[in-house]
Design a protein around this motif. Structure first.
Motif, PDB file in Angstrom:
ATOM      1  N   LEU A 178     -27.440  28.853 -53.220  1.00  0.00           N
ATOM      2  CA  LEU A 178     -28.221  29.339 -52.077  1.00  0.00           C
ATOM      3  C   LEU A 178     -28.639  30.788 -52.260  1.00  0.00           C
ATOM      4  N   SER A 179     -27.772  31.590 -52.859  1.00  0.00           N
ATOM      5  CA  SER A 179     -28.132  32.982 -53.145  1.00  0.00           C
ATOM      6  C   SER A 179     -29.328  33.041 -54.074  1.00  0.00           C
ATOM      7  N   PHE A 180     -29.287  32.206 -55.101  1.00  0.00           N
ATOM      8  CA  PHE A 180     -30.415  32.144 -56.044  1.00  0.00           C
ATOM      9  C   PHE A 180     -31.695  31.768 -55.310  1.00  0.00           C
ATOM     10  N   LEU A 181     -31.605  30.725 -54.477  1.00  0.00           N
ATOM     11  CA  LEU A 181     -32.781  30.288 -53.729  1.00  0.00           C
ATOM     12  C   LEU A 181     -33.288  31.369 -52.789  1.00  0.00           C
ATOM     13  N   ALA A 182     -32.368  32.053 -52.122  1.00  0.00           N
ATOM     14  CA  ALA A 182     -32.764  33.093 -51.168  1.00  0.00           C
ATOM     15  C   ALA A 182     -33.495  34.225 -51.872  1.00  0.00           C
ATOM     16  N   LEU A 183     -32.979  34.654 -53.005  1.00  0.00           N
ATOM     17  CA  LEU A 183     -33.660  35.733 -53.734  1.00  0.00           C
ATOM     18  C   LEU A 183     -35.002  35.277 -54.293  1.00  0.00           C
ATOM     19  N   SER A 184     -35.051  34.040 -54.768  1.00  0.00           N
ATOM     20  CA  SER A 184     -36.328  33.503 -55.264  1.00  0.00           C
ATOM     21  C   SER A 184     -37.344  33.397 -54.130  1.00  0.00           C
ATOM     22  N   TYR A 185     -36.870  32.946 -52.975  1.00  0.00           N
ATOM     23  CA  TYR A 185     -37.747  32.828 -51.805  1.00  0.00           C
ATOM     24  C   TYR A 185     -38.220  34.208 -51.349  1.00  0.00           C
ATOM     25  N   LEU A 186     -37.309  35.160 -51.296  1.00  0.00           N
ATOM     26  CA  LEU A 186     -37.650  36.527 -50.917  1.00  0.00           C
ATOM     27  C   LEU A 186     -38.724  37.081 -51.851  1.00  0.00           C
ATOM     28  N   GLU A 187     -38.532  36.860 -53.136  1.00  0.00           N
ATOM     29  CA  GLU A 187     -39.487  37.352 -54.132  1.00  0.00           C
ATOM     30  C   GLU A 187     -40.849  36.671 -53.975  1.00  0.00           C
ATOM     31  N   SER A 188     -40.848  35.368 -53.738  1.00  0.00           N
ATOM     32  CA  SER A 188     -42.128  34.647 -53.644  1.00  0.00           C
ATOM     33  C   SER A 188     -42.882  34.979 -52.353  1.00  0.00           C
ATOM     34  N   GLN A 189     -42.147  35.258 -51.267  1.00  0.00           N
ATOM     35  CA  GLN A 189     -42.790  35.514 -49.989  1.00  0.00           C
ATOM     36  C   GLN A 189     -43.115  36.984 -49.733  1.00  0.00           C
ATOM     37  N   TYR A 190     -42.301  37.870 -50.280  1.00  0.00           N
ATOM     38  CA  TYR A 190     -42.424  39.288 -49.916  1.00  0.00           C
ATOM     39  C   TYR A 190     -42.600  40.212 -51.122  1.00  0.00           C
ATOM     40  N   GLY A 191     -42.861  39.633 -52.284  1.00  0.00           N
ATOM     41  CA  GLY A 191     -43.163  40.440 -53.452  1.00  0.00           C
ATOM     42  C   GLY A 191     -42.017  40.512 -54.449  1.00  0.00           C
ATOM     43  N   GLN A 192     -42.380  40.694 -55.697  1.00  0.00           N
ATOM     44  CA  GLN A 192     -41.397  40.681 -56.775  1.00  0.00           C
ATOM     45  C   GLN A 192     -40.391  41.823 -56.668  1.00  0.00           C
ATOM     46  N   ARG A 193     -40.779  42.912 -56.110  1.00  0.00           N
ATOM     47  CA  ARG A 193     -39.893  44.069 -56.037  1.00  0.00           C
ATOM     48  C   ARG A 193     -39.177  44.185 -54.690  1.00  0.00           C
ATOM     49  N   SER A 194     -39.353  43.197 -53.833  1.00  0.00           N
ATOM     50  CA  SER A 194     -38.808  43.304 -52.480  1.00  0.00           C
ATOM     51  C   SER A 194     -37.286  43.455 -52.463  1.00  0.00           C
ATOM     52  N   PHE A 195     -36.568  42.708 -53.288  1.00  0.00           N
ATOM     53  CA  PHE A 195     -35.115  42.807 -53.281  1.00  0.00           C
ATOM     54  C   PHE A 195     -34.668  44.200 -53.731  1.00  0.00           C
ATOM     55  N   LYS A 196     -35.282  44.689 -54.772  1.00  0.00           N
ATOM     56  CA  LYS A 196     -34.927  46.030 -55.259  1.00  0.00           C
ATOM     57  C   LYS A 196     -35.226  47.087 -54.191  1.00  0.00           C
ATOM     58  N   GLU A 197     -36.348  46.948 -53.521  1.00  0.00           N
ATOM     59  CA  GLU A 197     -36.699  47.904 -52.466  1.00  0.00           C
ATOM     60  C   GLU A 197     -35.726  47.830 -51.287  1.00  0.00           C
ATOM     61  N   ILE A 198     -35.295  46.618 -50.935  1.00  0.00           N
ATOM     62  CA  ILE A 198     -34.317  46.475 -49.858  1.00  0.00           C
ATOM     63  C   ILE A 198     -33.011  47.160 -50.256  1.00  0.00           C
ATOM     64  N   ILE A 199     -32.581  46.942 -51.474  1.00  0.00           N
ATOM     65  CA  ILE A 199     -31.349  47.581 -51.962  1.00  0.00           C
ATOM     66  C   ILE A 199     -31.504  49.104 -51.962  1.00  0.00           C
ATOM     67  N   ASP A 200     -32.665  49.597 -52.372  1.00  0.00           N
ATOM     68  CA  ASP A 200     -32.910  51.048 -52.370  1.00  0.00           C
ATOM     69  C   ASP A 200     -32.823  51.611 -50.949  1.00  0.00           C
ATOM     70  N   HIS A 201     -33.492  50.941 -50.005  1.00  0.00           N
ATOM     71  CA  HIS A 201     -33.449  51.389 -48.606  1.00  0.00           C
ATOM     72  C   HIS A 201     -32.031  51.310 -48.053  1.00  0.00           C
ATOM     73  N   TYR A 202     -31.321  50.255 -48.398  1.00  0.00           N
ATOM     74  CA  TYR A 202     -29.951  50.094 -47.912  1.00  0.00           C
ATOM     75  C   TYR A 202     -29.044  51.207 -48.451  1.00  0.00           C
ATOM     76  N   SER A 203     -29.238  51.550 -49.719  1.00  0.00           N
ATOM     77  CA  SER A 203     -28.392  52.615 -50.296  1.00  0.00           C
ATOM     78  C   SER A 203     -28.646  53.959 -49.609  1.00  0.00           C
ATOM     79  N   LYS A 204     -29.857  54.150 -49.087  1.00  0.00           N
ATOM     80  CA  LYS A 204     -30.182  55.401 -48.392  1.00  0.00           C
ATOM     81  C   LYS A 204     -29.697  55.399 -46.942  1.00  0.00           C
ATOM     82  N   THR A 205     -29.871  54.246 -46.263  1.00  0.00           N
ATOM     83  CA  THR A 205     -29.579  54.203 -44.827  1.00  0.00           C
ATOM     84  C   THR A 205     -28.214  53.601 -44.492  1.00  0.00           C
ATOM     85  N   GLY A 206     -27.724  52.717 -45.342  1.00  0.00           N
ATOM     86  CA  GLY A 206     -26.476  52.028 -45.039  1.00  0.00           C
ATOM     87  C   GLY A 206     -26.635  50.940 -43.990  1.00  0.00           C
ATOM     88  N   ASP A 207     -27.874  50.653 -43.602  1.00  0.00           N
ATOM     89  CA  ASP A 207     -28.150  49.649 -42.571  1.00  0.00           C
ATOM     90  C   ASP A 207     -28.982  48.523 -43.194  1.00  0.00           C
TER      91      ASP A 207
END
Length: 159
Positions: A49-78
């Protein structure tokens, strides 16, 4: 993330997810944090399911979306804020959207119309038909041998 990065998605994972959908045992993405506390089969489902979720995230919101979410999370903690910032929707909505996709894509109809299942089913059908034909031919040959020895009634003796 490791499963997604390695791109190890195959037939076993499809069956695992489909079985979970059909039995109504698909965990929420937010529950996958505790994979270490799951039995092995549940953990495998979690990884799938994790694999599917990341694949779905990438297909729907862009190839770099997961990396950008992680970047924002590392800055905000939210996590929710990071997700909203990058994907434009709350994480809870993404989970619902993802669950709908999984339920739609991994059901009996989807499995039965999969090319691998169709071709495997046809191959097994031909093997079964061959074995039935072979068994029938052996019986006919055995009957002929008995007829030659005079041990079995001939077709015209029955009437």
């Amino acid at each position: 993330y490791a499963v997604w990065f390695s791109e190890s998605w195959g037939w076993e994972e499809r069956i695992l997810v489909a079985r979970a959908v059909l039995t109504g045992s698909v965990p929420k993405l937010s529950q996958l944090d505790s994979l270490g506390h799951f039995r092995q089969s549940k953990a495998q489902l979690g990884y799938a399911l994790s694999f599917l979720a990341l694949s779905y995230l990438e297909s729907q919101y862009g190839q770099r979306s997961f990396k950008e979410i992680i970047d924002h999370y590392s800055k905000t903690g939210d996590w929710d804020q990071a997700f909203l910032q990058v994907a434009g929707l709350e994480y809870e909505m993404f989970q619902k959207e993802f669950e709908q996709m999984v339920r739609k894509r991994y059901n009996w109809a989807a499995i039965l119309t999969d090319g691998f299942v169709i071709w495997t089913g046809l191959a097994l059908l031909f093997i079964l038909l061959y074995l039935i034909k072979r068994r029938r031919n052996r019986r006919i040959i055995q009957r002929w041998e008995k007829e030659e020895q005079g041990l079995a009634p001939r077709d015209f003796d029955i009437y």
